[in-house]
Write a protein that holds these residues in place. Structure first.
Motif, PDB file in Angstrom:
ATOM      1  N   SER A 195       0.850  -1.192   0.000  1.00  0.00           N
ATOM      2  CA  SER A 195       0.000   0.000   0.000  1.00  0.00           C
ATOM      3  C   SER A 195       0.879   1.232   0.000  1.00  0.00           C
ATOM      4  O   SER A 195       2.063   1.179   0.324  1.00  0.00           O
ATOM      5  CB  SER A 195      -0.941   0.014   1.210  1.00  0.00           C
ATOM      6  N   GLN A 196       0.286   2.350  -0.370  1.00  0.00           N
ATOM      7  CA  GLN A 196       0.991   3.627  -0.489  1.00  0.00           C
ATOM      8  C   GLN A 196       0.354   4.628   0.466  1.00  0.00           C
ATOM      9  O   GLN A 196      -0.863   4.705   0.582  1.00  0.00           O
ATOM     10  CB  GLN A 196       0.887   4.126  -1.932  1.00  0.00           C
ATOM     11  N   PRO A 202      -3.708   4.562   0.572  1.00  0.00           N
ATOM     12  CA  PRO A 202      -3.664   3.135   0.920  1.00  0.00           C
ATOM     13  C   PRO A 202      -5.003   2.455   0.664  1.00  0.00           C
ATOM     14  O   PRO A 202      -6.065   3.034   0.887  1.00  0.00           O
ATOM     15  CB  PRO A 202      -3.338   3.157   2.420  1.00  0.00           C
ATOM     16  N   GLY A 203      -4.932   1.211   0.166  1.00  0.00           N
ATOM     17  CA  GLY A 203      -6.153   0.471  -0.113  1.00  0.00           C
ATOM     18  C   GLY A 203      -6.848   0.889  -1.386  1.00  0.00           C
ATOM     19  O   GLY A 203      -7.958   0.438  -1.666  1.00  0.00           O
ATOM     20  N   HIS A 204      -6.192   1.725  -2.171  1.00  0.00           N
ATOM     21  CA  HIS A 204      -6.800   2.249  -3.399  1.00  0.00           C
ATOM     22  C   HIS A 204      -5.915   1.874  -4.580  1.00  0.00           C
ATOM     23  O   HIS A 204      -4.710   2.081  -4.551  1.00  0.00           O
ATOM     24  CB  HIS A 204      -6.917   3.770  -3.307  1.00  0.00           C
ATOM     25  N   ALA A 215      -6.236  -2.847  -6.467  1.00  0.00           N
ATOM     26  CA  ALA A 215      -6.052  -2.468  -5.062  1.00  0.00           C
ATOM     27  C   ALA A 215      -5.329  -3.554  -4.278  1.00  0.00           C
ATOM     28  O   ALA A 215      -4.623  -3.263  -3.311  1.00  0.00           O
ATOM     29  CB  ALA A 215      -7.412  -2.178  -4.428  1.00  0.00           C
ATOM     30  N   LEU A 261       4.448  -0.718   3.140  1.00  0.00           N
ATOM     31  CA  LEU A 261       3.021  -0.534   3.415  1.00  0.00           C
ATOM     32  C   LEU A 261       2.801   0.677   4.296  1.00  0.00           C
ATOM     33  O   LEU A 261       3.707   1.117   5.015  1.00  0.00           O
ATOM     34  CB  LEU A 261       2.423  -1.772   4.087  1.00  0.00           C
ATOM     35  N   GLY A 284      -5.415   5.850   6.387  1.00  0.00           N
ATOM     36  CA  GLY A 284      -4.032   5.459   6.643  1.00  0.00           C
ATOM     37  C   GLY A 284      -3.451   6.108   7.882  1.00  0.00           C
ATOM     38  O   GLY A 284      -3.909   7.142   8.357  1.00  0.00           O
TER      39      GLY A 284
END
Length: 544
Positions: free
Chosen positions: A255-256, A260-262, A291, A322, A368
């Motif tokens: 994740s970024q 995050p989660g996208h 994702a 992450l 996030g």
């Protein structure tokens, strides 16, 4: 409604339009008596053009302001379009962080150009303001280390090709988001300075390879550069690229921080032949980053994927990045390390304050965990599970100065990554137009003419200068604190003001677990105890 008010309202709304019509009429009148006169022709052309604009404003249906205020209403849109520049250059205070303050940007520019960054006459910071942070100094300062000595060895027991990483490296910046010349300048700067350049999830482009700088190859959920026709992970293609001598480490992006989660999508119109060849996707077709990963779906599966990549890369360090979300999910990965015996060589903690080319506002602002909290949580979990000594931790998110690096090292990181700071070094002016393909300095664009303005030779030297000057400042901080290496920084070395009359050591302000504390179920900290109870090695879902 009073008639006189209605008339006054009409007059104010249409005055500019009527003046344009009058100007055109006067121009026509004077042209008849002086057909070749400059001013009559100018009045006629200008008045007619503005009158046509006014008519178009009245008949268009998209903008209510222009329908009510023909011609003059365009001033509103003009001022709005240059508002960021007006604010940044005329109204912004030195400490207004939007998202980086002028003081932060100026520090990078000065160090990149090898200009003095010292400040005369004393600090401009309010040292009695809540949240002010400082580092304690020693009465027995140590000799200052050279920037080349500020490195950390990355690679655990299961790694056959460990890498000596600088404590400051270039964070993930993909070709496609960055221009070819920006990638060239960053990589040549990394090669000159002896530090690493993360490719971002857009894979390894020819521009990453041109100057031979050390690479950290980031693998996102799209598996760009090592995917098959269906977008699944292709082990053979991975092995072909990963065994390149230039690739020093492999980083799985879970994740970024900024979203995050996208997932992400690069529209087909932007998938040029160059980008398509680099990523292994068709030209002109939407390039999708899902994702979630398809190569694994459980904590144990992630670690088995780590082991597979490490073996196929020839034993190079493999880890993952992450932004911390659900605490039990990260703890589930740690439990999987214990049950499987597989340990990644490193983990990069990205904070929600990190940057991106484009993201939904709700994700940027409200999804996030911030970097420091995420880093401290990850460090504590690994310590509490008795695994911290087996791997390295890195921190990424809004790192600009040597003090920023010192702060993250003091609460658990072994090294740091920065993206936007290095973008400033190659010329970024924070115009915040990364997603428009109209970057004014050629950093974040695929427009060939715009990126031509970025001269690789000059900007790569600035990248090296910024890195070296920042690490020199870090070495000076360490020496003043009585330390000789970043690994000696501890929470008690840093202090934060919590009220006008009170300060706390970082060691007092934060919770720090003892080695193995989670394993015996004896931790007194309810958050850690409950999250550990919910975590499962075989699933990301929490236990019930």
């Amino acid at each position: 409604m009073p008639r006189h008010w209605f008339s006054a309202s009409l007059l104010s709304r249409y005055t500019a339009f009527m003046c344009c019509l009058l100007l055109a009429a006067l121009g026509l009148w004077f042209v008849q008596s002086d057909p070749r006169g400059f001013w009559p022709l100018t009045m006629l052309v200008a008045g007619s053009a503005l009158s046509l604009v006014g008519v178009a404003d009245l008949v268009q249906t998209r903008r209510a302001v222009l329908r009510n205020y023909p011609v003059i209403g365009h001033i509103r849109y003009l001022v709005e379009s240059i508002r960021p520049e007006i604010r940044q250059y005329l109204l912004e205070a030195d400490d207004d962080k939007l998202p980086f303050s002028r003081a932060q940007r100026s520090l990078v520019y000065q160090r990149a150009k090898n200009e003095p960054s010292e400040k005369p006459f004393g600090t401009l910071s309010d040292v009695y303001e809540d949240g002010y942070e400082f580092i304690g100094h020693s009465l027995r300062p140590q000799p200052e280390a050279s920037p080349e000595q500020l490195r950390v060895q990355v690679g655990g027991e299961q790694c056959r090709q460990p890498y000596s990483a600088s404590v400051l490296n270039i964070s993930a910046l993909s070709f496609g988001a960055m221009s070819a010349n920006a990638i060239r300048a960053l990589n040549r700067g990394a090669q000159l300075g002896g530090f690493a350049h993360d490719t971002g999830e857009g894979s390894i482009s020819p521009y990453h390879r041109e100057f031979g700088g050390d690479l950290i190859w980031e693998l996102g959920s799209g598996y760009f550069g090592c995917r098959d026709a269906r977008g699944q992970f292709d082990p053979a293609r991975f092995e072909e690229q990963a065994r390149s001598a230039q690739v020093k480490m492999i980083e799985i992006k879970l994740s970024q921080g900024a979203k995050p989660g996208h997932g992400g999508i690069l529209p087909g119109a932007k998938v040029t032949p160059e980008i398509a060849a680099t990523r292994g996707v068709p030209v002109g077709v939407d390039c999708v980053s899902p994702a979630a990963h398809s190569a694994f779906s459980t904590p144990v599966g992630l670690l088995e994927f780590v082991a597979q990549l490490r073996e196929r890369s020839g034993g190079k360090p493999v880890g993952f990045k992450l932004c911390i979300g659900h605490a039990w999910e990260f703890m589930g990965i740690v439990k999987a390390m214990l049950s499987s015996g597989i340990t990644p060589d490193f983990i990069v903690i990205d904070g929600k304050e990190g940057g991106t080319g484009a993201a939904p506002v709700e994700f940027t602002n409200h999804i996030g965990m911030p970097m420091r909290e995420g880093l401290l949580f990850a460090h504590n979990t690994l310590v509490g599970a008795g695994l911290r000594h087996k791997l390295r931790l890195a921190a990424s998110g809004k790192i600009v100065s040597a003090f920023d690096i010192a702060c993250v090292l003091a609460i658990g990181a072994d090294w740091s990554n920065a993206a936007r700071a290095f973008m400033f070094a190659v010329g970024c002016i924070q115009s915040q137009s990364c997603n428009t393909n109209k970057c004014p300095t050629g950093v974040a664009t695929q427009d060939a003419l715009r990126q031509r303005a970025l001269v690789v030779g000059d900007k790569s030297e600035r990248v090296r200068n910024f890195h070296r000057s920042t690490l020199k400042a870090l070495a000076q901080i360490l020496a003043a604190a009585g330390l000789s290496h970043p690994s000696q920084l501890r929470p008690q070395h840093l202090v934060r003001r919590i009220s006008p009359t009170r300060v706390q050591l970082f060691s007092q302000a934060h919770v720090f677990l003892q080695p193995g504390e989670l394993l015996g179920g004896s931790t007194p900290h309810a958050f850690y105890a409950e999250s550990w109870r919910l975590a499962r090695a075989e699933k990301f879902e929490p236990a019930t």
